[in-house]
Enzyme design. Structure first.
Site, PDB file in Angstrom:
ATOM      1  N   LYS A 248       3.051  -4.978 -13.279  1.00  0.00           N
ATOM      2  CA  LYS A 248       2.964  -5.653 -11.971  1.00  0.00           C
ATOM      3  C   LYS A 248       1.736  -6.551 -11.876  1.00  0.00           C
ATOM      4  O   LYS A 248       1.770  -7.599 -11.251  1.00  0.00           O
ATOM      5  CB  LYS A 248       2.877  -4.595 -10.862  1.00  0.00           C
ATOM      6  N   ARG A 249       0.679  -6.099 -12.521  1.00  0.00           N
ATOM      7  CA  ARG A 249      -0.569  -6.858 -12.490  1.00  0.00           C
ATOM      8  C   ARG A 249      -0.371  -8.312 -12.935  1.00  0.00           C
ATOM      9  O   ARG A 249      -1.076  -9.221 -12.522  1.00  0.00           O
ATOM     10  CB  ARG A 249      -1.561  -6.165 -13.421  1.00  0.00           C
TER      11      ARG A 249
END
Ligand code: GLU
Length: 485
Positions: A248-249
């Site tokens: 997700k980062r």
């Protein structure tokens, strides 16, 4: 073996949203099946009920529908080897686990309850050698056993991975005696996966590299049953540009999130297929039909693939340019509807108006959502102008005012009919003002559109209409005047 029909599967666990890595596995399986005239199967691996999510299940179908992946056999379509949902197949796993216990390749372990069923080394073999009295004591106490695979302590398990080559593991280094059936009668991943791949006549298992450590265990289970294992191809990892595992980062990783942001499914499909696969060293664009013909396991790379969001954006822009004006209008309308700029359902007028804008914006779109900032000036009134934006870099407010007036005077005298003459007139005006055309036109552009980035000026003006344009010039002038004094 050469005559067999290729049968492959994508076997997601509905525990989270479909992400790039998962869908890459699905696509490789799908294209491989198609290229071989084989069958592509969707199987839902939902035996871990504690991690099951209804949303995740829905997301699998939604993602498949969006990408246009149609399995030949699935919970929806059915098929000869169903059910295709593991929680509906419990009886089979129990029967097969019983068979392995009977043949001595697995055993009932009563000691697991004390330490958790997933218990791995160093305890896992503890329950192997209980005496009949000890077993009786557990039974009397109402303890329900788990079934564990008896992993040999000697020898090696090896296989030829179609991507990674020969893989060899010493049995003593494998997780000792993995659980096959839990005490509640649910199978673990290992048992259910192997039983189903066998029963569904899967010929090739294409899955992520993170499953490599499980494969020797699976091979031991095939061996225990006396079944021929499928062939395995473990797919390279997908990394972010910083070299760490995609997460997700790095931005959106759920596939449906890409839809929400305005990517086209064909662009995502094309780009994701290039993560760890290539046709040759240079070709990048493939239609679905081409991939269905050209995909080859031999062309899967070993090295990790890098997911580059900028590259995907570029791909998407290319695909957007390929659409016909009518198609693009259809894709863009929902974005206008979300802003309240078009009715739901869209009227003929909404459609015609947007269709007329396509030549202005098509080349400038990277994502479908870009239509909103690019056309806002046409759908919404501008009530305030940013004085700073109206003044080109290094110019004074007074110059900005002059250039605005001069550029507008050109438009008023020249009209919009002849683009070339107009451009020529702008150039002359810029020369006379001692600046570049870009500078001369910047205040005009900002006055008309409210921003420094906009579709081409003349086209924008035509769409806006001269009356609205004059109002905006007056509004922007007032802002500049107020700043000057
Ligand atoms: N259910 C497993 C997963 O979620 C399947 C792994 C496999 O393909 O064997 O990825």
């Amino acid at each position: 073996m050469s005559e067999e029909q290729v049968r492959v599967r994508y076997a997601p666990s509905p525990t989270g949203m479909q992400h790039i890595g998962g869908i890459r596995t699905a696509l490789f399986n799908y294209f491989f099946a198609r290229s071989q005239g084989g069958a592509f199967i969707l199987r839902i691996e939902d035996t871990d009920q504690t991690r099951f999510h209804e949303d995740a299940l829905r997301d699998i179908y939604e993602t498949f529908a969006w990408l246009g992946i149609e399995p030949d056999e699935s919970p929806d379509h059915g098929g000869d080897f169903g059910p295709y949902v593991q929680s509906e197949r419990l009886q089979r796993y129990q029967t097969y686990a019983g068979e392995l216990v009977a043949s001595g390749r697995a055993y009932l372990d009563y000691t697991s309850a004390q330490r958790g069923e997933q218990g791995a080394a160093p305890y896992a073999c503890e329950g192997r050698d209980l005496s009949p009295e000890e077993i009786q004591r557990y039974k009397d106490a109402g303890v329900r056993p788990v079934v564990r695979l008896l992993v040999p302590l000697e020898g090696t398990t090896e296989f030829d991975d179609l991507v990674l080559g020969r893989i060899k593991r010493k049995n003593k280094d494998l997780p000792p005696d993995p659980v096959l059936l839990k005490s509640d009668g649910f199978p673990t991943y290992h048992l259910a996966n192997v039983v189903d791949d066998h029963q569904m006549k899967i010929t090739h298992v294409l899955r992520a590299q993170e499953w490599v450590p499980s494969t020797p265990i699976h091979l031991l289970i095939y061996d225990a049953f006396g079944w021929e294992p499928p062939r395995f191809a473990h797919l390279p990892m997908v990394m972010g540009k910083d070299g760490s595992k995609l997460s997700k980062r790095h931005g959106a990783t759920s596939v449906i999130e890409f839809r929400r942001q305005g990517y086209l499914p064909q662009a995502v499909m094309n780009y994701v297929t290039l993560l760890g696969w290539s046709f040759d060293d240079s070709r990048e664009f493939f239609s679905r039909q081409e991939l269905e013909e050209l995909f080859k396991i031999e062309k899967i790379n070993k090295a990790p693939a890098v997911f580059d969001y900028r590259k995907l954006d570029w791909f998407n822009g290319q695909y957007l340019r390929e659409l016909s004006p009518e198609q693009l209008t259809g894709e863009l309308l929902p974005w206008l509807q979300a802003e309240g700029w078009a009715a739901t359902p869209a009227t003929e007028e909404d459609r015609t108006r947007l269709l007329a804008l396509i030549p202005l914006i098509q080349e400038r779109l990277k994502l479908l959502q870009d239509v909103v900032p690019l056309t806002r000036f046409l759908y919404q009134d501008i009530t305030s102008w940013d004085a700073q934006a109206l003044v080109p870099k290094k110019a004074s407010v007074r110059e900005a005012l002059e250039w605005l007036d001069q550029a507008w005077a050109v438009v008023e005298s020249q009209g919009l009919a002849d683009q070339e003459e107009l451009d020529e007139a702008f150039r002359r005006a810029a020369d006379a003002a001692g600046t570049k055309v870009g500078n001369l036109l910047m205040p005009l552009r900002v006055a008309l559109t409210g921003g420094t980035v906009s579709p081409p000026l003349v086209g924008s003006l035509k769409e806006l209409g001269m009356d609205r344009a004059r109002e905006r010039i007056a509004g922007a002038r007032a802002v500049l005047e107020a700043t000057v004094s």
